[in-house]
Design an enzyme around this catalytic site. Structure first.
Site, PDB file in Angstrom:
ATOM      1  N   LYS A  13       1.618  -1.136  -0.108  1.00 35.29           N
ATOM      2  CA  LYS A  13      -0.184   0.340   0.178  1.00 35.29           C
ATOM      3  C   LYS A  13       0.321   1.126   0.379  1.00 35.29           C
ATOM      4  O   LYS A  13       0.576   1.735  -0.782  1.00 35.29           O
ATOM      5  CB  LYS A  13      -1.156  -0.191   1.057  1.00 35.29           C
ATOM      6  CG  LYS A  13      -1.825  -1.152   1.163  1.00 35.29           C
ATOM      7  CD  LYS A  13      -2.603  -0.991   2.975  1.00 35.29           C
ATOM      8  CE  LYS A  13      -1.968  -1.180   4.019  1.00 35.29           C
ATOM      9  NZ  LYS A  13      -1.155  -2.867   4.017  1.00 35.29           N
ATOM     10  N   ARG A  88      -9.618   0.783   8.209  1.00 37.91           N
ATOM     11  CA  ARG A  88      -9.642  -0.403   8.842  1.00 37.91           C
ATOM     12  C   ARG A  88     -10.817  -1.248   9.424  1.00 37.91           C
ATOM     13  O   ARG A  88     -10.545  -2.338  10.140  1.00 37.91           O
ATOM     14  CB  ARG A  88      -8.342  -0.493   9.224  1.00 37.91           C
ATOM     15  CG  ARG A  88      -7.237  -0.292   9.052  1.00 37.91           C
ATOM     16  CD  ARG A  88      -6.292  -0.540   9.743  1.00 37.91           C
ATOM     17  NE  ARG A  88      -4.798  -1.147   9.515  1.00 37.91           N
ATOM     18  CZ  ARG A  88      -3.731  -0.586   8.833  1.00 37.91           C
ATOM     19  NH1 ARG A  88      -3.750   0.718   8.268  1.00 37.91           N
ATOM     20  NH2 ARG A  88      -2.619  -1.505   9.239  1.00 37.91           N
ATOM     21  N   ARG A 127      12.257  -5.372   5.215  1.00 40.33           N
ATOM     22  CA  ARG A 127      11.538  -4.296   5.147  1.00 40.33           C
ATOM     23  C   ARG A 127      12.829  -3.693   5.263  1.00 40.33           C
ATOM     24  O   ARG A 127      12.784  -3.822   6.850  1.00 40.33           O
ATOM     25  CB  ARG A 127       9.685  -4.069   5.888  1.00 40.33           C
ATOM     26  CG  ARG A 127       9.592  -2.621   5.416  1.00 40.33           C
ATOM     27  CD  ARG A 127       7.982  -2.184   4.835  1.00 40.33           C
ATOM     28  NE  ARG A 127       7.801  -2.628   6.151  1.00 40.33           N
ATOM     29  CZ  ARG A 127       6.275  -2.477   6.198  1.00 40.33           C
ATOM     30  NH1 ARG A 127       5.748  -1.715   5.616  1.00 40.33           N
ATOM     31  NH2 ARG A 127       5.627  -2.579   7.821  1.00 40.33           N
ATOM     32  N   ARG A 160      11.008  -1.808  10.864  1.00 40.34           N
ATOM     33  CA  ARG A 160       9.876  -1.032  12.093  1.00 40.34           C
ATOM     34  C   ARG A 160       9.500  -2.180  13.215  1.00 40.34           C
ATOM     35  O   ARG A 160       9.542  -3.677  12.845  1.00 40.34           O
ATOM     36  CB  ARG A 160       8.055  -1.121  11.115  1.00 40.34           C
ATOM     37  CG  ARG A 160       8.144   0.151  10.858  1.00 40.34           C
ATOM     38  CD  ARG A 160       7.223  -0.014   9.524  1.00 40.34           C
ATOM     39  NE  ARG A 160       5.846  -0.110   9.701  1.00 40.34           N
ATOM     40  CZ  ARG A 160       4.283  -0.683   9.060  1.00 40.34           C
ATOM     41  NH1 ARG A 160       4.897   0.044   7.732  1.00 40.34           N
ATOM     42  NH2 ARG A 160       3.619  -1.221   9.763  1.00 40.34           N
ATOM     43  N   ARG A 171      -1.090  -8.993  13.590  1.00 42.48           N
ATOM     44  CA  ARG A 171      -1.759  -7.495  12.273  1.00 42.48           C
ATOM     45  C   ARG A 171      -2.108  -8.322  11.560  1.00 42.48           C
ATOM     46  O   ARG A 171      -3.656  -8.001  11.027  1.00 42.48           O
ATOM     47  CB  ARG A 171       0.135  -6.845  12.100  1.00 42.48           C
ATOM     48  CG  ARG A 171       0.341  -6.472  12.232  1.00 42.48           C
ATOM     49  CD  ARG A 171       1.609  -5.556  11.936  1.00 42.48           C
ATOM     50  NE  ARG A 171       1.778  -5.110  11.159  1.00 42.48           N
ATOM     51  CZ  ARG A 171       2.834  -5.119  10.299  1.00 42.48           C
ATOM     52  NH1 ARG A 171       4.085  -5.134  11.031  1.00 42.48           N
ATOM     53  NH2 ARG A 171       2.529  -4.099   8.884  1.00 42.48           N
TER      54      ARG A 171
HETATM   55  P1  AP5 Z   1       4.448  -1.673   1.844  1.00 44.41           P
HETATM   56  O1  AP5 Z   1       4.186  -0.860   0.746  1.00 44.41           O
HETATM   57  O2  AP5 Z   1       5.587  -0.873   2.988  1.00 44.41           O
HETATM   58  O3  AP5 Z   1       3.415  -2.155   2.418  1.00 44.41           O
HETATM   59  P2  AP5 Z   1       1.986  -1.905   2.712  1.00 44.41           P
HETATM   60  O4  AP5 Z   1       1.172  -1.778   2.744  1.00 44.41           O
HETATM   61  O5  AP5 Z   1       2.236  -0.355   3.731  1.00 44.41           O
HETATM   62  O6  AP5 Z   1       2.740  -2.696   4.672  1.00 44.41           O
HETATM   63  P3  AP5 Z   1       2.464  -2.045   5.607  1.00 44.41           P
HETATM   64  O7  AP5 Z   1       2.829  -2.680   7.096  1.00 44.41           O
HETATM   65  O8  AP5 Z   1       2.742  -0.561   5.967  1.00 44.41           O
HETATM   66  O9  AP5 Z   1       0.641  -2.315   6.013  1.00 44.41           O
HETATM   67  P4  AP5 Z   1       0.257  -1.882   7.359  1.00 44.41           P
HETATM   68  O10 AP5 Z   1      -1.497  -1.779   6.971  1.00 44.41           O
HETATM   69  O11 AP5 Z   1       0.756  -3.013   8.647  1.00 44.41           O
HETATM   70  O12 AP5 Z   1       0.799  -1.247   8.655  1.00 44.41           O
HETATM   71  P5  AP5 Z   1       0.245   0.624   8.747  1.00 44.41           P
HETATM   72  O13 AP5 Z   1       1.678   1.016   9.201  1.00 44.41           O
HETATM   73  O14 AP5 Z   1      -0.621   0.878   7.703  1.00 44.41           O
HETATM   74  O15 AP5 Z   1       5.857  -2.938   1.828  1.00 44.41           O
HETATM   75  C1  AP5 Z   1       5.994  -4.234   2.170  1.00 44.41           C
HETATM   76  C2  AP5 Z   1       7.258  -4.905   2.503  1.00 44.41           C
HETATM   77  O16 AP5 Z   1       7.390  -4.938   0.693  1.00 44.41           O
HETATM   78  C3  AP5 Z   1       8.824  -3.678   1.591  1.00 44.41           C
HETATM   79  O17 AP5 Z   1       9.717  -4.005   2.119  1.00 44.41           O
HETATM   80  C4  AP5 Z   1       8.222  -2.933   0.143  1.00 44.41           C
HETATM   81  O18 AP5 Z   1       9.599  -2.620  -0.249  1.00 44.41           O
HETATM   82  C5  AP5 Z   1       8.315  -4.432  -0.196  1.00 44.41           C
HETATM   83  N1  AP5 Z   1       7.553  -4.332  -1.622  1.00 44.41           N
HETATM   84  C6  AP5 Z   1       6.636  -3.646  -1.466  1.00 44.41           C
HETATM   85  N2  AP5 Z   1       5.904  -4.330  -2.922  1.00 44.41           N
HETATM   86  C7  AP5 Z   1       6.450  -5.170  -3.217  1.00 44.41           C
HETATM   87  C8  AP5 Z   1       6.830  -5.483  -4.966  1.00 44.41           C
HETATM   88  N3  AP5 Z   1       5.672  -5.711  -5.970  1.00 44.41           N
HETATM   89  N4  AP5 Z   1       7.637  -6.622  -4.750  1.00 44.41           N
HETATM   90  C9  AP5 Z   1       8.322  -6.935  -3.978  1.00 44.41           C
HETATM   91  N5  AP5 Z   1       8.530  -6.325  -3.227  1.00 44.41           N
HETATM   92  C10 AP5 Z   1       7.747  -5.282  -1.992  1.00 44.41           C
HETATM   93  O19 AP5 Z   1       0.016   0.299  10.396  1.00 44.41           O
HETATM   94  C11 AP5 Z   1       0.549  -0.047  11.026  1.00 44.41           C
HETATM   95  C12 AP5 Z   1      -0.264   0.273  12.581  1.00 44.41           C
HETATM   96  O20 AP5 Z   1      -0.847   1.557  13.258  1.00 44.41           O
HETATM   97  C13 AP5 Z   1      -1.310  -1.495  12.636  1.00 44.41           C
HETATM   98  O21 AP5 Z   1      -0.616  -2.682  12.142  1.00 44.41           O
HETATM   99  C14 AP5 Z   1      -2.271  -0.228  13.394  1.00 44.41           C
HETATM  100  O22 AP5 Z   1      -2.057  -0.351  15.169  1.00 44.41           O
HETATM  101  C15 AP5 Z   1      -2.609   1.173  13.572  1.00 44.41           C
HETATM  102  N6  AP5 Z   1      -3.192   2.188  12.125  1.00 44.41           N
HETATM  103  C16 AP5 Z   1      -2.637   2.151  11.225  1.00 44.41           C
HETATM  104  N7  AP5 Z   1      -3.275   3.056  10.521  1.00 44.41           N
HETATM  105  C17 AP5 Z   1      -5.197   2.001  11.263  1.00 44.41           C
HETATM  106  C18 AP5 Z   1      -6.377   1.973  11.409  1.00 44.41           C
HETATM  107  N8  AP5 Z   1      -7.274   2.798  10.573  1.00 44.41           N
HETATM  108  N9  AP5 Z   1      -6.848   1.803  12.148  1.00 44.41           N
HETATM  109  C19 AP5 Z   1      -6.497   1.137  13.579  1.00 44.41           C
HETATM  110  N10 AP5 Z   1      -5.404   1.068  13.624  1.00 44.41           N
HETATM  111  C20 AP5 Z   1      -4.465   1.570  12.295  1.00 44.41           C
HETATM  112 MG    MG Z   2       2.753   1.060   4.812  1.00 40.39          MG
END
Ligand code: AP5
Ligand code: MG
Ligand code: ZN
Length: 221
Positions: A13, A88, A127, A160, A171
């Site tokens: 994402k 979410r 990552r 992270r 997660r």
């Molecule tokens: P990346 O692009 O970083 O993936 P992502 O989908 O953004 O993954 P996240 O871990 O950030 O998602 P998340 O939803 O768990 O975390 P968030 O920060 O939102 O890609 C991942 C890896 O793969 C990278 O190394 C990248 O280089 C690689 N990659 C990407 N595309 C690729 C491809 N095509 N091929 C190969 N490699 C690739 O949330 C974190 C925490 O915050 C949550 O757990 C929760 O506690 C809280 N939180 C955030 N938003 C909310 C909400 N709305 N409600 C409640 N809690 C929330």
């Molecule tokens: Mg992300």
């Protein structure tokens, strides 16, 4: 263009949102990035969010909804926005709909990035994230030009805390229980486009661009 990116942790994402928001000239709003910035600055919000994030759990709805309301009111959203990691839960999605109705800017599309669990674990455990700008890298699939240094801003790359394998599993569990129902929620509204997220970074970007060029929904302003 007003967009939401849905998908499990590690779906890509953030990686894709940065590219797509850049191409369309719209604001990239990542609730996860906002929390991490607040943790870094040591704010009250950061302290509250960290408790949940470290366990791989979702932060309570009322905390997240207030943040998004504030972000959407910002000047940077005037040309449109891309929400990455929000909503979410069904409660968050209902609150979003209400907010967008108030400001008269309905969603155009919800992009669901599909990737299998095994790929999620592979991606997240290698990552690296920029401490300064939040950009994501992968040691094997998407490495920085210089080890440990962000291509975009020269910031320091770190792992992270929630990318440890057991936290990644937690997660995924949260995702399945609370977020996956949003796929049907948005399909029923005719907004959902499904994009396979397990190709290369460039392939997925192309697939998203294609998906945004077709289907139902509003055609922007
Ligand atoms: P990346 O692009 O970083 O993936 P992502 O989908 O953004 O993954 P996240 O871990 O950030 O998602 P998340 O939803 O768990 O975390 P968030 O920060 O939102 O890609 C991942 C890896 O793969 C990278 O190394 C990248 O280089 C690689 N990659 C990407 N595309 C690729 C491809 N095509 N091929 C190969 N490699 C690739 O949330 C974190 C925490 O915050 C949550 O757990 C929760 O506690 C809280 N939180 C955030 N938003 C909310 C909400 N709305 N409600 C409640 N809690 C929330
Ligand atoms: Mg992300
Ligand atoms: Zn950076």
């Amino acid at each position: 263009m007003n967009l939401v990116f849905l998908g499990p942790p590690g779906a890509g994402k953030g990686t894709q949102a940065e590219r797509i928001a850049g191409m369309y000239g719209i604001a990239h709003i990542s609730t996860g990035d906002i929390f991490r910035e607040n943790i870094k600055k040591g704010t009250e919000l950061g302290r509250k969010a960290k408790e949940y994030m470290d366990r791989g759990e979702l932060v309570p709805d009322e905390v997240v909804i207030g943040i998004v309301r504030e972000a959407l009111a910002g000047e940077s959203c005037s040309q449109g926005f891309l929400l990455d990691g929000f909503p979410r839960t069904v409660a968050q999605a209902d609150a979003l709909e209400e907010m967008l109705q108030e400001i008269g800017r309905p969603l155009d599309r919800v992009v669901n990035l599909n990737v299998p669990d095994q790929v999620v674990v592979e991606r997240l455990t290698a990552r690296r994230t920029c401490r300064n700008c939040g950009r994501n890298y992968h040691l094997a699939f998407n490495p920085p030009k210089v080890d440990g240094v962000c291509d975009a801003c020269g910031g320091e790359l770190y792992q992270r805390e929630d990318d440890r394998e057991d936290t990644v599993r937690a997660r995924l569990e949260e995702y399945r229980r609370k977020t996956q129902p949003l796929i049907d929620y948005y399909r029923d509204k005719g907004l959902l486009v499904e994009v396979p997220g397990d190709g290369s970074v460039d392939e997925v970007t192309r697939a998203i661009q294609e998906a945004l060029g077709q289907g139902h929904g509003h055609t922007g302003s």
